[in-house]
Design a protein around this motif. Sequence first.
Motif, PDB file in Angstrom:
ATOM      1  N   GLU A   1      -7.382 -13.590  83.880  1.00  0.00           N
ATOM      2  CA  GLU A   1      -7.675 -13.753  82.451  1.00  0.00           C
ATOM      3  C   GLU A   1      -7.264 -15.137  81.958  1.00  0.00           C
ATOM      4  OE1 GLU A   1      -5.715 -10.501  80.531  1.00  0.00           O
ATOM      5  OE2 GLU A   1      -7.218  -9.020  81.169  1.00  0.00           O
ATOM      6  N   ARG A   2      -6.130 -15.612  82.449  1.00  0.00           N
ATOM      7  CA  ARG A   2      -5.667 -16.943  82.036  1.00  0.00           C
ATOM      8  C   ARG A   2      -6.611 -18.026  82.572  1.00  0.00           C
ATOM      9  NH1 ARG A   2       0.685 -18.032  82.719  1.00  0.00           N
ATOM     10  NH2 ARG A   2       0.691 -15.872  81.999  1.00  0.00           N
ATOM     11  N   LEU A   3      -7.067 -17.852  83.798  1.00  0.00           N
ATOM     12  CA  LEU A   3      -8.019 -18.809  84.367  1.00  0.00           C
ATOM     13  C   LEU A   3      -9.342 -18.775  83.612  1.00  0.00           C
ATOM     14  CD1 LEU A   3      -7.513 -18.400  88.230  1.00  0.00           C
ATOM     15  CD2 LEU A   3      -6.822 -20.325  86.788  1.00  0.00           C
ATOM     16  N   ARG A   4      -9.796 -17.571  83.287  1.00  0.00           N
ATOM     17  CA  ARG A   4     -11.052 -17.437  82.548  1.00  0.00           C
ATOM     18  C   ARG A   4     -10.956 -18.149  81.196  1.00  0.00           C
ATOM     19  NH1 ARG A   4     -12.272 -12.753  84.483  1.00  0.00           N
ATOM     20  NH2 ARG A   4     -10.892 -11.617  83.085  1.00  0.00           N
ATOM     21  N   GLY A   5      -9.810 -17.985  80.543  1.00  0.00           N
ATOM     22  CA  GLY A   5      -9.617 -18.633  79.250  1.00  0.00           C
ATOM     23  C   GLY A   5      -9.580 -20.146  79.344  1.00  0.00           C
ATOM     24  N   ALA A   6      -9.028 -20.659  80.457  1.00  0.00           N
ATOM     25  CA  ALA A   6      -8.901 -22.109  80.624  1.00  0.00           C
ATOM     26  C   ALA A   6     -10.178 -22.755  81.148  1.00  0.00           C
ATOM     27  CB  ALA A   6      -7.743 -22.415  81.582  1.00  0.00           C
ATOM     28  N   LEU A   7     -10.853 -22.072  82.071  1.00  0.00           N
ATOM     29  CA  LEU A   7     -11.994 -22.689  82.762  1.00  0.00           C
ATOM     30  C   LEU A   7     -13.357 -22.270  82.214  1.00  0.00           C
ATOM     31  CD1 LEU A   7     -10.690 -22.422  86.440  1.00  0.00           C
ATOM     32  CD2 LEU A   7     -10.803 -24.477  85.014  1.00  0.00           C
ATOM     33  N   GLY A   8     -13.451 -21.036  81.697  1.00  0.00           N
ATOM     34  CA  GLY A   8     -14.731 -20.538  81.199  1.00  0.00           C
ATOM     35  C   GLY A   8     -15.382 -21.441  80.160  1.00  0.00           C
ATOM     36  N   PRO A   9     -14.634 -21.892  79.125  1.00  0.00           N
ATOM     37  CA  PRO A   9     -15.234 -22.756  78.106  1.00  0.00           C
ATOM     38  C   PRO A   9     -15.707 -24.104  78.637  1.00  0.00           C
ATOM     39  CG  PRO A   9     -13.193 -21.769  77.297  1.00  0.00           C
ATOM     40  CD  PRO A   9     -13.259 -21.491  78.775  1.00  0.00           C
TER      41      PRO A   9
ATOM     42  N   HIS B   1      -9.330 -33.281  87.495  1.00  0.00           N
ATOM     43  CA  HIS B   1      -8.582 -33.315  86.240  1.00  0.00           C
ATOM     44  C   HIS B   1      -8.396 -31.911  85.669  1.00  0.00           C
ATOM     45  CE1 HIS B   1      -7.424 -34.401  82.140  1.00  0.00           C
ATOM     46  NE2 HIS B   1      -8.396 -33.613  81.709  1.00  0.00           N
ATOM     47  N   HIS B   2      -9.488 -31.161  85.578  1.00  0.00           N
ATOM     48  CA  HIS B   2      -9.418 -29.855  84.929  1.00  0.00           C
ATOM     49  C   HIS B   2      -8.667 -28.818  85.769  1.00  0.00           C
ATOM     50  CE1 HIS B   2     -11.556 -30.836  81.326  1.00  0.00           C
ATOM     51  NE2 HIS B   2     -12.581 -31.310  81.986  1.00  0.00           N
ATOM     52  N   LEU B   3      -8.832 -28.864  87.088  1.00  0.00           N
ATOM     53  CA  LEU B   3      -8.084 -27.908  87.915  1.00  0.00           C
ATOM     54  C   LEU B   3      -6.600 -28.263  87.946  1.00  0.00           C
ATOM     55  CD1 LEU B   3     -10.380 -26.948  90.925  1.00  0.00           C
ATOM     56  CD2 LEU B   3     -10.258 -26.024  88.609  1.00  0.00           C
ATOM     57  N   SER B   4      -6.293 -29.542  87.878  1.00  0.00           N
ATOM     58  CA  SER B   4      -4.882 -29.940  87.814  1.00  0.00           C
ATOM     59  C   SER B   4      -4.263 -29.495  86.487  1.00  0.00           C
ATOM     60  CB  SER B   4      -4.753 -31.458  87.975  1.00  0.00           C
ATOM     61  OG  SER B   4      -5.211 -31.859  89.259  1.00  0.00           O
ATOM     62  N   CYS B   5      -5.048 -29.536  85.413  1.00  0.00           N
ATOM     63  CA  CYS B   5      -4.561 -29.059  84.109  1.00  0.00           C
ATOM     64  C   CYS B   5      -4.283 -27.559  84.142  1.00  0.00           C
ATOM     65  CB  CYS B   5      -5.579 -29.368  83.011  1.00  0.00           C
ATOM     66  SG  CYS B   5      -5.648 -31.105  82.542  1.00  0.00           S
ATOM     67  N   VAL B   6      -5.042 -26.839  84.968  1.00  0.00           N
ATOM     68  CA  VAL B   6      -4.842 -25.392  85.075  1.00  0.00           C
ATOM     69  C   VAL B   6      -3.428 -25.078  85.564  1.00  0.00           C
ATOM     70  CG1 VAL B   6      -5.465 -23.396  86.517  1.00  0.00           C
ATOM     71  CG2 VAL B   6      -7.239 -24.655  85.301  1.00  0.00           C
ATOM     72  N   LYS B   7      -2.900 -25.916  86.439  1.00  0.00           N
ATOM     73  CA  LYS B   7      -1.544 -25.683  86.953  1.00  0.00           C
ATOM     74  C   LYS B   7      -0.526 -25.599  85.813  1.00  0.00           C
ATOM     75  CE  LYS B   7      -0.221 -27.707  90.824  1.00  0.00           C
ATOM     76  NZ  LYS B   7       0.008 -28.630  91.950  1.00  0.00           N
ATOM     77  N   GLU B   8      -0.786 -26.351  84.748  1.00  0.00           N
ATOM     78  CA  GLU B   8       0.135 -26.356  83.613  1.00  0.00           C
ATOM     79  C   GLU B   8       0.135 -25.017  82.876  1.00  0.00           C
ATOM     80  OE1 GLU B   8      -0.939 -29.687  81.201  1.00  0.00           O
ATOM     81  OE2 GLU B   8      -0.859 -31.094  82.895  1.00  0.00           O
ATOM     82  N   LYS B   9      -0.899 -24.214  83.093  1.00  0.00           N
ATOM     83  CA  LYS B   9      -0.969 -22.887  82.468  1.00  0.00           C
ATOM     84  C   LYS B   9      -0.056 -21.889  83.178  1.00  0.00           C
ATOM     85  CE  LYS B   9      -4.512 -24.068  79.770  1.00  0.00           C
ATOM     86  NZ  LYS B   9      -4.399 -24.134  78.294  1.00  0.00           N
TER      87      LYS B   9
ATOM     88  N   VAL C   1       1.210 -23.372  92.329  1.00  0.00           N
ATOM     89  CA  VAL C   1      -0.249 -23.330  92.445  1.00  0.00           C
ATOM     90  C   VAL C   1      -0.698 -24.460  93.362  1.00  0.00           C
ATOM     91  CG1 VAL C   1      -2.462 -23.335  91.232  1.00  0.00           C
ATOM     92  CG2 VAL C   1      -0.418 -22.486  90.051  1.00  0.00           C
ATOM     93  N   ASP C   2      -1.351 -24.128  94.453  1.00  0.00           N
ATOM     94  CA  ASP C   2      -1.917 -25.128  95.362  1.00  0.00           C
ATOM     95  C   ASP C   2      -3.408 -25.243  95.105  1.00  0.00           C
ATOM     96  OD1 ASP C   2       0.573 -25.451  96.514  1.00  0.00           O
ATOM     97  OD2 ASP C   2       0.165 -24.124  98.210  1.00  0.00           O
ATOM     98  N   ILE C   3      -3.907 -26.460  95.137  1.00  0.00           N
ATOM     99  CA  ILE C   3      -5.333 -26.711  94.911  1.00  0.00           C
ATOM    100  C   ILE C   3      -5.923 -27.363  96.148  1.00  0.00           C
ATOM    101  CG2 ILE C   3      -7.054 -27.830  93.443  1.00  0.00           C
ATOM    102  CD1 ILE C   3      -4.944 -28.040  91.247  1.00  0.00           C
TER     103      ILE C   3
END
Length: 243
Positions: free
Chosen positions: A7-15, A82-90, A96-98
């Motif tokens: 749910e947190r990923l969906r909220g961060a990445l979906g938009p 950039h955006h996946l690295s920002c996800v780590k901050e969530k 979190v490994d990318i």
Amino acid sequence: MERRVAERLRGALGPLGFEARAFKVGWYNAVLQPAFHLPYPDDTLAFVVLSTPSMFDKALKPFVKKERLKIIRDPVDQCVSHHLSCVKEKFPDQKVDIIFDYEILPSRKPKFLAQTAAHVAGAAYYYQRKDVKLDPWGKKKIYGVCIHPKYGGWFAIRGLLLFPDIQVPFLEQSAPVDCVSTEEKRIELLELFNFHWQDGRYRDIIEVKERYSEEQKAYFATPPAERFRLLGLTQEAQRSTVH
């Protein structure tokens, strides 16, 4: 736990036009040779991240506008990074490994097999030669391709997010939607992808809900070194690009 993370990923990445689907590392490793295994326990939670057609307008163009002077390599790769690295901050309390789709090992092998990950996560069906009963290709090398039930071939697999400290032994696997279900259509798909991939017809093997805009098609059809111009980036940025 998996549900809260999803749910947190969906909220961060979906938009931003991204889609993330969960899987267990063991599902991925079980279908591959040891050389391609991810070095995590089987029950480790992972997500495969896809970019959908809307990513171009929702994420890439705003990123380029904001970061235009910092773009020194492929704009799409840099935007995704950039955006996946920002996800780590969530997830400040989680490791979190990318792994990005463009990363390779010293052996020149990719760090992960993107289409296999999408298939085991149930995100997109990976159609391969073995899915055709009456193989018409003889000794020809035939590559497989993933088809998404909503976007057909109009999407891309961008990376993995792995949560080493989250074990999900009871996560249930969902099979990908078999949207190219007839023998004839599978042959047509693999023919188009292997021998006519430049024209993109394989992407429309099914009726899709959304596809790339004409602007986006033109961007990806343009040689990488010339894409900066289409995004309005400066010649200085273009000269700084590592090819």
